[in-house]
Design a protein around this motif. Structure first.
Motif, short mmCIF file in Angstrom:
data_model
loop_
_atom_site.label_atom_id
_atom_site.label_comp_id
_atom_site.label_asym_id
_atom_site.label_seq_id
_atom_site.Cartn_x
_atom_site.Cartn_y
_atom_site.Cartn_z
N ILE A 215 -29.18 51.25 -8.58
CA ILE A 215 -30.55 51.67 -8.02
C ILE A 215 -30.55 53.14 -7.82
CG2 ILE A 215 -32.48 51.28 -6.33
CD1 ILE A 215 -31.23 48.83 -5.46
N ARG A 216 -31.33 53.75 -8.74
CA ARG A 216 -31.54 55.05 -9.02
C ARG A 216 -32.72 55.90 -8.52
NH1 ARG A 216 -26.39 56.88 -8.50
NH2 ARG A 216 -27.25 58.95 -9.22
N ARG A 217 -33.82 55.07 -8.57
CA ARG A 217 -34.94 55.34 -8.17
C ARG A 217 -35.77 54.31 -7.25
NH1 ARG A 217 -38.64 56.48 -12.55
NH2 ARG A 217 -37.81 54.40 -13.18
N VAL A 218 -36.52 54.52 -6.44
CA VAL A 218 -37.16 53.32 -5.68
C VAL A 218 -38.17 52.71 -6.63
CG1 VAL A 218 -39.44 54.82 -4.97
CG2 VAL A 218 -38.57 52.62 -3.53
N GLU A 219 -38.58 53.34 -7.66
CA GLU A 219 -39.46 52.77 -8.68
C GLU A 219 -38.61 51.76 -9.50
OE1 GLU A 219 -41.19 56.24 -7.39
OE2 GLU A 219 -39.16 56.04 -8.16
N ASP A 220 -37.23 51.46 -9.56
CA ASP A 220 -36.33 50.62 -10.15
C ASP A 220 -36.52 49.17 -9.54
OD1 ASP A 220 -35.33 52.30 -11.98
OD2 ASP A 220 -33.53 52.96 -10.74
N ASP A 225 -40.77 44.05 -3.98
CA ASP A 225 -39.52 44.04 -3.23
C ASP A 225 -39.67 44.79 -1.76
OD1 ASP A 225 -36.79 44.71 -2.68
OD2 ASP A 225 -36.25 44.68 -4.76
N PHE A 226 -39.00 44.04 -0.90
CA PHE A 226 -39.11 44.58 0.48
C PHE A 226 -38.47 45.82 0.77
CE2 PHE A 226 -34.90 43.48 1.73
CZ PHE A 226 -34.52 43.78 2.91
N ARG A 227 -37.48 46.19 -0.25
CA ARG A 227 -36.62 47.50 -0.01
C ARG A 227 -37.68 48.59 -0.26
NH1 ARG A 227 -31.89 45.81 -3.79
NH2 ARG A 227 -33.76 44.80 -5.08
N ARG A 228 -38.83 48.48 -0.80
CA ARG A 228 -39.66 49.58 -1.01
C ARG A 228 -40.05 50.16 0.26
NH1 ARG A 228 -42.68 51.01 -5.88
NH2 ARG A 228 -41.72 50.11 -7.48
N ARG A 229 -40.17 49.16 1.39
CA ARG A 229 -40.41 49.59 2.55
C ARG A 229 -39.22 49.81 3.70
NH1 ARG A 229 -43.09 45.26 0.98
NH2 ARG A 229 -42.17 43.63 2.37
N SER A 230 -38.11 49.75 3.29
CA SER A 230 -36.82 49.95 3.93
C SER A 230 -36.72 51.52 4.39
CB SER A 230 -35.68 49.21 3.18
OG SER A 230 -34.70 49.88 4.08
N PRO A 231 -36.30 51.79 5.62
CA PRO A 231 -36.30 53.39 5.77
C PRO A 231 -35.25 53.92 4.80
CG PRO A 231 -36.49 52.07 7.61
CD PRO A 231 -36.56 51.11 6.62
N ARG A 232 -34.09 53.11 4.53
CA ARG A 232 -33.14 53.88 3.78
C ARG A 232 -33.35 53.95 2.29
NH1 ARG A 232 -27.53 50.81 6.48
NH2 ARG A 232 -27.93 51.93 8.69
N PHE A 233 -34.64 53.52 1.91
CA PHE A 233 -35.01 53.57 0.56
C PHE A 233 -36.02 54.70 0.54
CE2 PHE A 233 -32.32 49.80 0.40
CZ PHE A 233 -31.94 49.81 -0.91
N GLN A 234 -36.41 55.34 1.47
CA GLN A 234 -37.66 56.12 1.59
C GLN A 234 -37.29 57.64 1.30
OE1 GLN A 234 -40.61 54.92 1.81
NE2 GLN A 234 -39.63 52.89 1.80
#
Length: 329
Positions: A215-220, A225-234
């Motif tokens: 995973i290199r970009r959140v757009e991946d 996908d709930f990870r788009r809302r995860s603080p570590r992915f922001q």
């Protein structure tokens, strides 16, 4: 596949289990045929420990796991969980229920969906703030005495809660997030489990896929996908955490393994009482993960990883504030 034990009472399980949540929920579109093929391949590779929960789907993941494992029922351990209640009209809404009545009704529902006559390991998914842990575990103990459950466990429980629960009925396993970038259970929760002989079952040992380097970009990630809302992915957190991933990837290259295998080998190296359950829908990823059991890390390797990934290295919390309110309770 190497074996470890679940205990008490020290029942043999594969050193790596398979987390099945993402096959039905949270990580984008589902493909049941692919997921069943992956579960069957896991059995071929010697995996004997499979993890699900009633809230995954909700309910659909238990049906999937039960269907896939039906031919192998006598050779595997199935773990499921109760306690997170999702609103069927809006699954993003949820509450925590640990009342004895709910525990027993949930167990009956899980038995039916899994298509089994007993659950091997039954966890309380999150500690319910409105119900004393003694009451919840007392109801779980009743399920053991009734033959519906073999062993009981907790998930995301604090050291104090674990002690109180264990005094009512032996706790076989604690499931909590644990990886190179989630180390908050090291100070008092893991020592408490070791004192009491409780196996630790790390979920998300690959940092929800981040530590694989894929995973290199959140757009991946898929739109849902709930990870788009995860603080570590922001935002800035994502960029900072990529530095950790790149450092792990560089070391993995030196060691002749993949970043995922290095991250899993680190978890396995933390003690024989660790049975991580990396999740995947992909046979290729499954085979990669299982091979991590053969990656041996010596003291120099562990020291290098300690310098690469100290406890405070990761940026961002594991969950949003609402989610963090129900971990390590």
């Amino acid at each position: 596949m190497h074996e470890r034990s679940l205990g008490p009472p020290r029942v043999p399980v594969s050193a790596l289990g398979l987390g099945c949540m993402g096959m039905s929920d949270f990580y984008g579109p589902r493909d049941d045929a692919q997921s069943i093929a992956t579960i069957h391949r896991a059995v071929d590779l010697g995996v004997t420990f499979f993890d699900t929960a009633d809230m995954y789907g909700p309910y659909t993941n238990e049906r999937l796991v039960g269907q896939a494992l039906a031919p192998y029922r006598d050779h595997v351990l199935i773990a499921t969980k109760f306690g997170i209640v999702r609103d069927l009209t809006d699954p993003t809404k949820r509450r925590i229920d640990g009342t004895p009545e709910y525990v027993k009704a949930s167990c009956d529902g899980s038995l039916q969906r899994l298509g089994v006559d007993h659950i091997d390991l039954y966890y309380q998914h999150r500690v319910a703030p409105g119900t004393p842990i003694e009451e919840t575990v007392g109801a779980m103990a009743d399920l053991v005495h009734a033959g519906k459950v073999r062993f009981i466990g907790l998930s995301e429980a604090s050291a104090a809660t674990i002690r109180r629960a264990h005094a009512v009925h032996p706790i076989a396993a604690l499931q909590s997030e644990y990886s190179l970038w989630s180390r908050d259970i090291e100070d008092d929760i893991i020592p408490t489990c070791r004192e009491l002989g409780i196996t630790v079952v790390p979920y998300s040992p690959l940092g929800r896929g981040f530590l694989t380097g894929a995973i290199r970009r959140v757009e991946d990630l898929a739109e849902d996908d709930f990870r788009r809302r995860s603080p570590r992915f922001q935002g800035a957190n994502f960029a900072k955490n990529l530095e950790l991933v790149d450092a792990v990837a560089a070391m993995a290259q030196d060691r002749g393994c993949t970043p995922a295998q290095l991250a899993l080998a680190w978890v396995l190296a933390q003690g024989d009482d660790m049975v991580p359950i990396p999740g995947t829908r992909s046979i290729a990823r499954l085979e990669e993960n299982v091979a991590a059991a053969d990656v041996h890390l010596d003291d120099a390797d562990l020291a290098r990883l300690a310098s690469i990934s100290p406890k405070d290295k990761v940026a961002g919390e594991r969950y949003t504030p609402d989610g963090m309110a129900f971990v390590n309770r």
